[in-house]
Design a protein around this motif. Structure first.
Motif, mmCIF file in Angstrom:
data_model
loop_
_atom_site.group_PDB
_atom_site.id
_atom_site.type_symbol
_atom_site.label_atom_id
_atom_site.label_comp_id
_atom_site.label_asym_id
_atom_site.label_seq_id
_atom_site.Cartn_x
_atom_site.Cartn_y
_atom_site.Cartn_z
ATOM 1 N N VAL A 22 0.662 -0.829 0.276
ATOM 2 C CA VAL A 22 -0.056 -0.229 0.072
ATOM 3 C C VAL A 22 0.660 1.296 -0.049
ATOM 4 O O VAL A 22 0.535 1.883 -0.870
ATOM 5 C CB VAL A 22 -0.906 -0.515 0.973
ATOM 6 N N THR A 23 1.768 0.996 0.999
ATOM 7 C CA THR A 23 3.133 2.715 0.770
ATOM 8 C C THR A 23 3.666 2.848 -0.834
ATOM 9 O O THR A 23 3.681 4.215 -0.938
ATOM 10 C CB THR A 23 4.277 2.696 2.021
ATOM 11 N N ILE A 24 3.985 1.541 -0.970
ATOM 12 C CA ILE A 24 5.064 1.785 -2.334
ATOM 13 C C ILE A 24 3.784 2.235 -3.184
ATOM 14 O O ILE A 24 3.917 3.187 -3.615
ATOM 15 C CB ILE A 24 5.526 0.588 -2.248
ATOM 16 N N THR A 25 2.353 2.065 -3.008
ATOM 17 C CA THR A 25 1.668 2.097 -3.753
ATOM 18 C C THR A 25 1.281 3.309 -4.426
ATOM 19 O O THR A 25 1.013 4.244 -5.565
ATOM 20 C CB THR A 25 0.453 1.495 -4.508
ATOM 21 N N ARG A 26 1.020 4.229 -2.804
ATOM 22 C CA ARG A 26 0.552 5.726 -2.466
ATOM 23 C C ARG A 26 1.591 6.241 -3.159
ATOM 24 O O ARG A 26 0.915 7.681 -2.997
ATOM 25 C CB ARG A 26 -0.046 5.396 -1.239
#
Length: 141
Positions: A22-26
């Motif tokens: 989630v953090t890398i996607t965002r």
């Protein structure tokens, strides 16, 4: 270790890896760095990058959606190893890249963290490799 302890550890590691995706996607670099131990590393493109290089590595990479599967995890006390499947979808072209991560995890005072993460790509030919060497140029030290 009881079955409840094992289940709690596995869920904690799965949540850690969900936080990675989630953090890398965002594009949340601070959140992404927080899933690693301070001495953590990432391996791809024929090289291993220390955590200090990870923000530049992520900045140079294509942006898109990181879809990850349930990891296969082997617990061993306060350490663990695992493999997690990955499908990356480029945001602009919707082209996909597939592969898997091979990981090591460490239990810290703040919970489970990634210590090492190594990317293996699965090519259309069926080959499994870590990518082209020098696909990313490390910042000058």
């Amino acid at each position: 270790m009881t079955a409840d302890d094992t289940t709690a550890d596995l869920v904690a590691i799965q949540q850690l890896l969900a936080r990675y995706a989630v953090t890398i996607t965002r594009g949340d670099i601070d959140g992404l760095l927080a899933v690693f131990t301070p001495d953590g590393s990432y391996s791809a493109f024929g090289d291993t990058y220390p955590l200090a290089d990870f923000p530049a590595l992520v900045a140079a990479a294509p942006k898109g959606l990181f879809l990850t599967g349930t990891p296969l995890v082997e617990l061993d006390g306060d350490t663990a190893t695992g493999t997690q499947p990955l499908c990356f979808v480029d945001h602009a072209t919707h082209e996909m890249r597939i592969g898997y991560y091979d990981d090591t995890y460490t239990r810290t005072a703040g919970g489970w963290r990634l210590r090492t993460r190594a990317m293996t790509f699965i090519r259309r030919s069926g080959a499994h490799d870590s990518g082209r060497p020098h696909a990313f140029e490390r910042p000058a030290v």
